[in-house]
Design an enzyme around this catalytic site. Structure first.
Site, short mmCIF file in Angstrom:
data_model
loop_
_atom_site.label_atom_id
_atom_site.label_comp_id
_atom_site.label_asym_id
_atom_site.label_seq_id
_atom_site.Cartn_x
_atom_site.Cartn_y
_atom_site.Cartn_z
CG ASP A 78 -11.91 -2.11 1.00
OD1 ASP A 78 -12.27 -1.38 1.95
OD2 ASP A 78 -11.10 -3.05 1.16
CB SER A 80 -8.97 -0.39 2.72
OG SER A 80 -10.01 -0.59 3.66
NE ARG A 131 -11.75 -0.22 7.93
CZ ARG A 131 -11.28 0.70 8.77
NH1 ARG A 131 -10.76 0.33 9.92
NH2 ARG A 131 -11.31 1.97 8.47
NE ARG A 176 -3.94 -0.42 2.16
CZ ARG A 176 -4.93 -0.64 3.03
NH1 ARG A 176 -5.19 0.24 3.97
NH2 ARG A 176 -5.65 -1.75 2.96
CB SER A 232 -9.41 -0.75 12.88
OG SER A 232 -8.97 -2.00 12.40
CG ASP A 292 -13.89 0.22 4.45
OD1 ASP A 292 -14.66 -0.65 3.98
OD2 ASP A 292 -12.71 -0.03 4.73
#
Length: 620
Positions: free
Chosen positions: A332, A172, A335, A70, A434, A330
């Site tokens: 993608d 993400s 979450r 990332r 998270s 979120d």
């Protein structure tokens, strides 16, 4: 590629930087990169003499963190772009072909989110097509989704199709400038050691693109080895989702209204369909955030974990529509954030730990309804990362099932689910603080789509009993003990400063001596997963596997508070986690919260020294 060291300057169409190593890196980039936007970025940096920026971009490479590769999009070997994705896929392909004798019949699943950056000519879809092109150029079958999908669809497809691996192009909830390359193993879990290190080594062994075919996006339209798994996978996923639906008749008659935001990402269609699968009317979408937008125009940060400040449009719509629950996935859709209208006024935005207490209770409640024999609980597990709340441990202590902790990152949970399933065990709930949740074990990855439907059913069930989610949360705490937690972060854009901070903590009271107090409270145990030290163990060795690539130290205090400092695997942050675990019956919540705030402030001020180290505190 030929010898780039031999009379290098004779072959350059730009001025030398004066640094032979940097000249070599620039030459490699301009020789290999076929993307005119990212080539132009490097040429412009050379012309402007911006050597430090060139070194940052060209003289280091990305490595696999808690969520794969990332980085910001743009030119350079340390960034996400056409060339680094081609290189990464070549390394992955080579490693898989050595590892799996049947690689060329199993193939690879490839998915993507909705990110993009115009100035780099870079989008998740393009990068996914280039990933596919590299594999197709070596006659490897590719199951490439024809449109954007939630991240959990890739590992789900890997398992369902028997693929050797999966790649999801996503960053993400990161800022819009970033993108990423997430790799899943054949068991559906994210890659972990030794595969991550072996793939990185394999990438570095063949950095030059294999052929011009690797750059041909259109290969995915013409190759007979490319299939589109979207219809099959979506249908199978929604069918299997019904295994998490326990009260469909109640859902059909539900009067509670829901609002959903997909945060300009992939989630809208999939959450709508998941609700219908559970018998609900579809949730009311936030119109400004329903459709993909790589600029995330309506939010200052595309991370629903930031709470009320980023949920403003959702809460406003919910007030207007008289909806009691707001759900936000979120970008993608792996979450999930939840807010509930409070009795008086305003909204209660649940933390990841609070929502996990509710979901853990709900999954256990329904599992017990179907398995009344207490002996059955011997093969039932719940999992959480070690920086998450210990509430599931409190459940397990009283209810008799098994609970385990893993290192931070859902890849550890995914791999543990796979191991436990091989020995006939069932994992009914897993989470990371998270806002990453997995109800059941439909897919070995956190899943915002299934979690949204499960939360809706739980809320409808409680609503039918005149209970809110928040009331039920307090009921849970009365039974299992209040678990008051605080999670936040500071930003540090200078890696040497992070090293200095953790080095100071490890030598706080002299050489090799950790701090003895925090906020005036005695520290009774220290666990340092980075070095493998744990003072609570007879042999002083950490039970959790050593993780030298990141920093993580946990302090257990005499008053029952557990506090952890760790570096993020995806962003330039030092995260801190504190939790006060009270015994059942202790309902002095304000005292617990007061004590926790005092310890949290001391943890940050005494150990991180934000002002001295120029750390940026989180703005709430």
């Amino acid at each position: 590629m030929g010898d780039v060291n031999g009379d290098l300057n004779a072959n350059l169409r730009y001025q030398s930087t004066g640094d032979p190593q940097l000249d070599k890196a620039v030459h490699q980039w301009l020789t290999w990169d076929k993307n005119r936007w990212t080539r132009a970025q490097v040429e412009s940096l050379v012309a402007a003499g911006r050597l430090d920026e060139l070194r940052k971009r060209l003289c280091s490479r990305m490595s696999f963190g808690t969520a794969g590769l990332r980085a910001p999009m743009g030119a350079g070997f340390s960034r996400i772009n056409d060339l680094t994705v081609i290189q990464s896929t070549q390394g992955l392909c080579s490693y898989l072909s050595r590892y799996f004798a049947d690689f060329c019949s199993r193939g690879v699943v490839v998915g993507f989110d909705t990110r993009g950056q115009e100035e780099s000519g870079c989008s998740s879809q393009r990068l996914a097509k280039l990933t596919a092109a590299v594999l197709l150029s070596r006659d490897v079958p590719v199951h490439l989704f024809s449109t954007f999908v939630p991240t959990p669809y890739v590992p789900y497809a890997v398992k369902k199709l028997g693929a050797a691996a999966g790649v999801m192009v996503t960053a993400s909830h990161n800022p819009k400038e970033d993108n990423g390359y997430k790799v899943y193993w054949c068991n559906g879990a994210q890659i972990s050691s030794p595969h991550d290190k072996e793939i990185l080594r394999s990438i570095e062994e063949q950095l030059e693109p294999w052929s011009s075919s690797c750059w041909e996006e259109q290969l995915v339209e013409t190759s007979s080895l490319r299939t589109d798994p979207l219809t099959q996978i979506n249908s199978c996923y929604m069918d299997e989702l019904t295994s998490l639906c326990f009260h469909r008749d109640l859902n059909r008659s539900c009067t509670l209204k829901f609002v959903h935001s997909s945060f300009h990402g992939v989630g809208h269609n999939f959450v709508q369909e998941a609700f219908q699968t559970f018998g609900f009317a579809p949730p009311i979408p936030v119109p400004e955030q329903k459709d993909p937008d790589p600029n995330f125009s309506s939010v200052h940060c595309p991370n629903p974990e930031e709470g009320e400040s980023v949920l403003e449009l959702s809460l406003r719509l919910a007030e207007k529509e008289n909806a009691g629950i707001v759900l936000a996935t979120d970008p993608d859709a792996d979450r999930l954030a939840i807010a509930e209208k409070s009795d008086g006024c305003g909204w209660k935005v649940f933390t990841g730990n609070e929502l996990a207490a509710l979901l853990g209770w709900w999954m256990l409640f329904n599992w017990k309804e179907a398995h009344p024999d207490p002996a059955d609980s011997q093969r039932v597990y719940m999992l959480a990362t070690t920086v998450s709340s210990k509430i599931l441990q409190a459940f397990a202590r009283i209810e008799g099932f098994k609970f385990e902790e893993t290192l931070p990152g859902f890849k550890w949970i995914g791999n543990r689910i796979h191991e436990l399933s091989k020995t006939g065990n069932t994992v009914i709930f897993s989470f990371e603080e998270s806002i990453g949740f997995l109800c059941g074990s439909l897919v070995p990855e956190k899943d915002g789509v299934s979690s949204a439907a499960v939360v809706a059913e739980m809320a409808a069930f409680l609503h039918n009993k005149n209970l809110s989610l928040n009331q039920q949360l307090h009921n849970i705490y009365q039974t299992y003990g209040y678990h008051v937690s605080k999670t936040s972060y500071v930003i540090c854009n200078d890696p040497p400063t992070i090293q200095k901070i953790f080095r100071r903590i490890r030598n706080f009271d002299g050489d090799g001596s950790y701090p003895k107090t925090c906020g005036g409270v005695q520290i009774v145990h220290v666990r340092d997963v980075t070095t493998g030290y744990d003072s609570s163990q007879p042999d002083l060795k950490s039970v959790l596997p050593v993780s030298k690539s990141s920093q993580m130290i946990t302090f257990s205090l005499q008053n029952g508070v557990v506090a952890t400092l760790r570096t993020s695997g995806t962003e330039p942050k030092i995260k801190f986690y504190t939790e006060y675990c009270a015994a059942p019956g202790n309902s002095q919540v304000s005292h617990l919260e007061e004590e926790l705030l005092k310890i949290t402030a001391a943890l940050v001020d005494e150990f991180l020294e934000p002002e001295r180290n120029n750390l940026i505190r989180r703005c709430v």
